[in-house]
Design an enzyme around this catalytic site. Sequence first.
Site, PDB file in Angstrom:
ATOM      1  N   LYS A 105      72.360-154.271 -68.929  1.00 11.15           N
ATOM      2  CA  LYS A 105      73.042-153.680 -67.766  1.00 11.15           C
ATOM      3  C   LYS A 105      74.247-154.511 -67.346  1.00 11.15           C
ATOM      4  O   LYS A 105      74.232-155.736 -67.440  1.00 11.15           O
ATOM      5  CB  LYS A 105      72.060-153.556 -66.593  1.00 11.15           C
ATOM      6  N   ASP A 162      64.126-153.884 -72.422  1.00 10.33           N
ATOM      7  CA  ASP A 162      65.083-153.671 -71.332  1.00 10.33           C
ATOM      8  C   ASP A 162      65.421-155.011 -70.680  1.00 10.33           C
ATOM      9  O   ASP A 162      64.540-155.722 -70.198  1.00 10.33           O
ATOM     10  CB  ASP A 162      64.445-152.745 -70.283  1.00 10.33           C
ATOM     11  N   TYR A 209      69.746-160.734 -65.241  1.00 12.01           N
ATOM     12  CA  TYR A 209      68.434-161.386 -65.380  1.00 12.01           C
ATOM     13  C   TYR A 209      68.559-162.806 -65.949  1.00 12.01           C
ATOM     14  O   TYR A 209      67.601-163.574 -65.924  1.00 12.01           O
ATOM     15  CB  TYR A 209      67.495-160.587 -66.302  1.00 12.01           C
TER      16      TYR A 209
END
Length: 286
Positions: free
Chosen positions: A78, A48, A53
Amino acid sequence: MKKSVTDTYTLYNGVNIPCLGYGTWQTPADVASSCVCYALQQGYRHIDTASAYGNEFSVGEGIRASGVQRDQIFLTTKHWISHRGYDKTIEHCEDSLRALGTDYIDLYLIHWPAVAKIADNWEELNAETWRGFEKLYKDGKIRAIGVSNFLPSHLEALKKTAEILPMVNQIEFHPGYTQNEVVDYCKANNILVEAWSPLGCGRLLANPVIDEIARWHDCSPAQLCIRYALEKGLLPLPKSVTPPRIVENMRVFGFSLRPEDIETIDAMEETGFSGFYPEDAPADAL
Ligand code: A2P
């Protein structure tokens, strides 16, 4: 109950998702590659990450270095809040595909909902972003689509225009912050709940309640927290950059919690909350 890290949950569209994932929030890009490679070599099959990030490129490198075939790995990333809207969403997903060095993503999530506090047209913003998700899904670039940090009110609003309903909602979940209302809503609506920070970002690990139950099971506090999420029917995504912990966090299939353990943990007062509440519109720095 799940028996191994490769056991799966099945999303409502039939896609299987390994029941425990390797989280990479707060994993710096310079170590993400070696950590992801190590996690895959140890047996994780679910990674994930997120555009926010800043480690997608490195995560992609780690996947390739692991020697594990791409189709044996479930990869989530995401969409970030700076790219809301239909066109921007499509472009943003292409950027993630390029950074990760892959031609498809297993699961793509809206990282945070647009909320009333930041925009009067928050419903429209989420709806347009979601329309982009639906297009990417129909085009086969993404195998499953979902959201993250959505409250039932945000999901209800999305439902008004969505053609395809979200398959996943990834939320903060750990002992001391279980968001029961969100979890119950998702379960009632066929949405798999994933748990980010299942260890409360490490804040739960010195908690005396957790410690006592962990001692009874002869497991570590981290393993207890991960097991708790699994037994609640959630999909935990523990993060660690430390090799022995990466392995420890997978070894959660050899014991079961007693009903009284679950009751005790369920009854814990709020503890370890990150402070990120969706309605407060998260800052740009995640
Ligand atoms: P590190 O990455 O330095 O190993 P969460 O997944 O809830 O966000 O928690 C992540 C935090 O918990 C990180 O600080 C991580 O440290 C730490 N952590 C992860 N696994 C363990 C473990 N098995 N034992 C102790 N600390 C852990």
